[in-house]
Design a protein around this motif. Structure first.
Motif, PDB file in Angstrom:
ATOM      1  N   GLY A   1       9.409  10.490   8.853  1.00  0.00           N
ATOM      2  CA  GLY A   1       9.961   9.447   9.697  1.00  0.00           C
ATOM      3  C   GLY A   1      10.286   8.204   8.895  1.00  0.00           C
ATOM      4  O   GLY A   1      10.406   8.245   7.661  1.00  0.00           O
ATOM      5  N   GLN A   2      10.420   7.104   9.590  1.00  0.00           N
ATOM      6  CA  GLN A   2      10.775   5.833   8.971  1.00  0.00           C
ATOM      7  C   GLN A   2       9.515   5.130   8.482  1.00  0.00           C
ATOM      8  O   GLN A   2       8.602   4.875   9.257  1.00  0.00           O
ATOM      9  N   ALA A   3       9.476   4.809   7.199  1.00  0.00           N
ATOM     10  CA  ALA A   3       8.314   4.149   6.619  1.00  0.00           C
ATOM     11  C   ALA A   3       8.286   2.675   7.017  1.00  0.00           C
ATOM     12  O   ALA A   3       9.323   2.071   7.299  1.00  0.00           O
ATOM     13  N   ALA A   4       7.078   2.138   7.044  1.00  0.00           N
ATOM     14  CA  ALA A   4       6.933   0.702   7.281  1.00  0.00           C
ATOM     15  C   ALA A   4       7.498  -0.069   6.091  1.00  0.00           C
ATOM     16  O   ALA A   4       7.447   0.394   4.948  1.00  0.00           O
ATOM     17  N   LYS A   5       8.043  -1.240   6.376  1.00  0.00           N
ATOM     18  CA  LYS A   5       8.589  -2.083   5.312  1.00  0.00           C
ATOM     19  C   LYS A   5       7.607  -3.182   4.940  1.00  0.00           C
ATOM     20  O   LYS A   5       7.041  -3.840   5.812  1.00  0.00           O
ATOM     21  N   LEU A   6       7.439  -3.357   3.634  1.00  0.00           N
ATOM     22  CA  LEU A   6       6.737  -4.535   3.156  1.00  0.00           C
ATOM     23  C   LEU A   6       7.718  -5.707   3.125  1.00  0.00           C
ATOM     24  O   LEU A   6       8.905  -5.565   3.420  1.00  0.00           O
ATOM     25  N   ILE A   7       7.234  -6.858   2.724  1.00  0.00           N
ATOM     26  CA  ILE A   7       8.059  -8.058   2.816  1.00  0.00           C
ATOM     27  C   ILE A   7       9.256  -7.999   1.872  1.00  0.00           C
ATOM     28  O   ILE A   7      10.278  -8.657   2.096  1.00  0.00           O
ATOM     29  N   ASP A   8       9.164  -7.178   0.809  1.00  0.00           N
ATOM     30  CA  ASP A   8      10.292  -7.033  -0.125  1.00  0.00           C
ATOM     31  C   ASP A   8      11.177  -5.849   0.226  1.00  0.00           C
ATOM     32  O   ASP A   8      11.995  -5.421  -0.586  1.00  0.00           O
ATOM     33  N   ASP A   9      10.991  -5.302   1.440  1.00  0.00           N
ATOM     34  CA  ASP A   9      11.774  -4.183   1.978  1.00  0.00           C
ATOM     35  C   ASP A   9      11.451  -2.834   1.350  1.00  0.00           C
ATOM     36  O   ASP A   9      12.127  -1.844   1.651  1.00  0.00           O
ATOM     37  N   THR A  10      10.451  -2.760   0.477  1.00  0.00           N
ATOM     38  CA  THR A  10      10.024  -1.459  -0.021  1.00  0.00           C
ATOM     39  C   THR A  10       9.247  -0.740   1.080  1.00  0.00           C
ATOM     40  O   THR A  10       8.660  -1.360   1.968  1.00  0.00           O
TER      41      THR A  10
ATOM     42  N   GLU B   1       6.354   1.859   2.766  1.00  0.00           N
ATOM     43  CA  GLU B   1       4.949   2.193   2.600  1.00  0.00           C
ATOM     44  C   GLU B   1       4.532   3.100   3.761  1.00  0.00           C
ATOM     45  O   GLU B   1       4.832   2.814   4.923  1.00  0.00           O
ATOM     46  N   PHE B   2       3.855   4.204   3.446  1.00  0.00           N
ATOM     47  CA  PHE B   2       3.255   5.000   4.505  1.00  0.00           C
ATOM     48  C   PHE B   2       1.906   4.391   4.842  1.00  0.00           C
ATOM     49  O   PHE B   2       1.048   4.217   3.973  1.00  0.00           O
ATOM     50  N   ARG B   3       1.704   4.064   6.101  1.00  0.00           N
ATOM     51  CA  ARG B   3       0.496   3.384   6.536  1.00  0.00           C
ATOM     52  C   ARG B   3      -0.315   4.346   7.411  1.00  0.00           C
ATOM     53  O   ARG B   3       0.052   4.609   8.563  1.00  0.00           O
ATOM     54  N   PRO B   4      -1.429   4.866   6.908  1.00  0.00           N
ATOM     55  CA  PRO B   4      -2.220   5.821   7.698  1.00  0.00           C
ATOM     56  C   PRO B   4      -2.713   5.256   9.023  1.00  0.00           C
ATOM     57  O   PRO B   4      -3.032   6.027   9.933  1.00  0.00           O
ATOM     58  N   ASN B   5      -2.752   3.937   9.153  1.00  0.00           N
ATOM     59  CA  ASN B   5      -3.261   3.382  10.412  1.00  0.00           C
ATOM     60  C   ASN B   5      -2.288   3.572  11.572  1.00  0.00           C
ATOM     61  O   ASN B   5      -2.604   3.224  12.712  1.00  0.00           O
ATOM     62  N   ILE B   6      -1.086   4.143  11.315  1.00  0.00           N
ATOM     63  CA  ILE B   6      -0.198   4.459  12.433  1.00  0.00           C
ATOM     64  C   ILE B   6      -0.832   5.501  13.357  1.00  0.00           C
ATOM     65  O   ILE B   6      -0.565   5.518  14.557  1.00  0.00           O
ATOM     66  N   ILE B   7      -1.680   6.358  12.804  1.00  0.00           N
ATOM     67  CA  ILE B   7      -2.348   7.368  13.629  1.00  0.00           C
ATOM     68  C   ILE B   7      -3.398   6.702  14.507  1.00  0.00           C
ATOM     69  O   ILE B   7      -3.512   6.990  15.701  1.00  0.00           O
ATOM     70  N   ARG B   8      -4.136   5.781  13.934  1.00  0.00           N
ATOM     71  CA  ARG B   8      -5.125   5.034  14.718  1.00  0.00           C
ATOM     72  C   ARG B   8      -4.431   4.208  15.806  1.00  0.00           C
ATOM     73  O   ARG B   8      -4.872   4.182  16.952  1.00  0.00           O
TER      74      ARG B   8
ATOM     75  N   LYS C   1       5.832  11.728  -0.188  1.00  0.00           N
ATOM     76  CA  LYS C   1       7.095  11.404  -0.832  1.00  0.00           C
ATOM     77  C   LYS C   1       7.754  10.268  -0.048  1.00  0.00           C
ATOM     78  O   LYS C   1       7.932  10.367   1.163  1.00  0.00           O
ATOM     79  N   LEU C   2       8.080   9.198  -0.738  1.00  0.00           N
ATOM     80  CA  LEU C   2       8.805   8.081  -0.142  1.00  0.00           C
ATOM     81  C   LEU C   2      10.256   8.156  -0.596  1.00  0.00           C
ATOM     82  O   LEU C   2      10.539   8.540  -1.740  1.00  0.00           O
TER      83      LEU C   2
END
Length: 574
Positions: free
Chosen positions: A254-263, A265-272, A322-323
């Motif tokens: 799916g769509q990865a979360a963006k950090l402030i520099d637009d890179t 990041e997969f954030r495991p807390n999306i499941i929580r 993989k990002l």
């Protein structure tokens, strides 16, 4: 004496007045983003690490003496200590030479709580909580001194973190184009997967058995999580989970979360976050709003009142990640493709009946999330890259999650065709009711929360059908083009695109679309039912109707069972 032009710009961000034009660390300035300029918080972080020193891993060997010992633990995702704010921006505690650290005072507080629990349970053999920590008045000091912790790996990468609370917008608000107060994105500074070295010393020599007991208490303590934002998934320690309640391997994209520099990041807390939201929906359909909130905070933690440490800990062990980037011509978005083990654990002891009920509840919440939706950004939509047959479509919408291994038969057979979905949902509600009653709460579904997505049959309908292949996905095209074309002159096309039902930019819709791969099906062989593997999908539409004409028309359309859609759960409006 000559004045220095723009003198305030030569003052480090850390020491500037927190006012517009000088330094606003918490605030994300959209004009700076458009101009390609760095945000104030990015400059703050760069100036910090430029002057900070580091402790190389090879120079941070473990120490074991009768009076002082250290142990090292890996944080599974992000970590932020609870000791500093600038202009409302949460940031780590910063110690000598600019090194971030976890304070000894915080360490002692966490240890004392776990030590008191162990003492009540009769688990301490070589000391007592008063002996180790002293009494609360500090008149009688304990023999232990808690030295705190500091990172021994490279902690300087990905410091600037974005937080975007959305619970009200995602679940509660009736007007989906307006957010609740305080739900705007803001910046904080957190450490990404730091390796922390903790130290404990004693005023008198201790035996090896005593040290083993002390570190066991500490590992029980950190199973709850460390620092701030623990209820949002921060500060969880690898290999420190308590008793495992449920473990399963998943894979998703799916769509990865963006950090402030637009890179990305997969954030495991999306499941929580997903399970927390679904628990809120389910309890919101069974009781009033305040009771539902209390039940959810007991499970996942929260900040109401004096704060609550949740009963559920989440670990995610990444097997493959993989990002990447998807899209072009201004539609580029970061993506993830991940496989890993989701591990739900119990953070503190419970009576056997409650532990069993909680195990059933967290299992059902995971299945509820997998059957009806997904995890992370755009979870309300099936992944368009897989299911939308339009080669020209370059926008990244939706996600797709599936079991990475064949699920256990007892659970898999609960949802293997659309006709099983209604009974499955009823069983999830019964599991939630059992938990409520064990926690002293009586279900009152006739007085449920007045939330947009409270899970009550008068508020939600679930429709479904079988798709033999992913190419047989039907409903995804209804999100982009008319589901019914006018056949008479002057008769308008009927569409749900960009309406309150499907949402648009800045507005959350009232419809979820899921292509659930059950992995198994039951077929008759020699007159007997047999469980077989399958690549079929159950196509599901979850709808929270409003009073709009588009919603009314679309539900009327579904009553005619287009392409086999049937109402599986919920009350059909007359």
């Amino acid at each position: 004496m000559k004045s220095i032009p723009d003198a305030h710009k030569k003052v480090p961000m850390m020491f500037r007045a927190q006012v517009s034009g000088r330094s606003q660390l918490h605030y994300i300035d959209s004009n700076k983003k458009k101009a390609g300029e760095k945000q104030d918080v990015q400059l703050w972080a760069e100036q910090w690490i430029e002057k900070a020193e580091f402790v190389p891993t090879e120079k941070a060997q473990e120490v074991e003496t009768p009076t002082y010992q250290t142990k090292t633990y890996q944080i599974s995702w992000r970590f932020v200590t609870n000791g500093g704010q600038d202009d409302g921006m949460i940031r780590p505690v910063i110690g000598a030479k600019g090194i971030p650290f976890y304070p000894g005072s915080s360490m002692k507080g966490v240890f004392r709580q776990a030590c008191e629990r162990a003492e009540r349970a009769g688990e301490l053999q070589y000391g007592s909580c008063k002996d180790y920590c002293g009494d609360e008045s500090e008149i009688t000091p304990g023999r232990l001194r808690f030295e705190g912790a500091y990172p021994i790996n490279d902690w300087t990468q990905g410091l600037v973190d974005l937080v975007h609370p959305q619970q009200g917008w995602q679940v509660k608000n009736q007007q989906t184009n307006s957010r609740s107060s305080g739900e705007s994105a803001y910046a904080l500074v957190s450490l990404d997967r730091p390796t922390l070295r903790f130290g404990i010393s004693s005023i008198k020599p201790l035996s090896p058995e005593q040290w083993q007991e002390i570190w066991q208490v500490w590992e029980n303590a950190i199973a709850v999580g460390l620092g701030t934002r623990v209820c949002a998934g921060y500060g969880h320690v690898e290999a420190a989970q308590s008793e495992i309640l449920y473990q399963v391997r998943l894979k998703g994209q799916g769509q990865a979360a963006k950090l402030i520099d637009d890179t990305g990041e997969f954030r495991p807390n999306i499941i929580r976050g997903s399970l927390r939201g679904h628990a809120l929906r389910i309890f919101g359909g069974l009781t009033d709003a305040n009771t539902a909130e209390q039940l959810v905070e007991e499970l996942f933690g929260g900040v109401q009142g004096q704060g609550t440490a949740g009963l559920l800990g989440l670990g995610f062990q990444t097997a493959d990640l993989k990002l990447g980037i998807f899209g072009q011509n201004g539609y580029e978005q970061p993506t993830y493709n991940v496989e890993g083990d989701v591990i739900w654990s119990l953070t503190r002891p419970l009576p056997d009946a409650e532990k069993t009920a909680l195990q059933n509840l967290v299992t059902d919440l995971m299945w509820f999330a997998m059957v009806l939706g997904g995890f992370g950004k755009s979870w309300r939509r099936a992944d368009h890259r897989l299911f939308y047959d339009n080669d020209d479509y370059q926008k990244l919408i939706g996600c797709h999650w599936q079991w990475a291994q064949k699920p256990d038969k007892s659970h898999a057979l609960r949802v293997w065709n659309p006709k099983k979905v209604g009974g499955f949902i009823d069983s999830v509600l019964e599991t939630a009711k059992v938990w409520m009653q064990l926690r002293g709460k009586t279900p009152t579904p006739n007085r449920h929360a007045d939330w947009r997505e409270a899970w009550h049959p008068s508020r939600v309908q679930v429709w479904g059908r079988i798709a033999r292949t992913r190419d047989e996905c039907v409903a995804i095209s209804w999100l982009h083009e008319p589901y019914q074309k006018g056949i008479s002159r002057g008769e308008r096309h009927k569409s749900i695109k960009a309406t309150s039902l499907t949402g648009k930019i800045g507005q959350i819709g009232r419809l979820w679309h899921r292509m659930y791969p059950p992995k198994v099906q039951v077929v008759k062989q020699d007159g007997k039912p047999q469980v077989k593997s399958t690549n079929r999908f159950i196509e599901l539409l979850t709808i929270f109707p409003d009073n709009s004409q588009e919603s009314t028309d679309f539900l009327e359309f579904l009553k005619n069972q287009p392409d086999g859609f049937e109402l599986l759960w919920g009350e059909q409006q007359p």
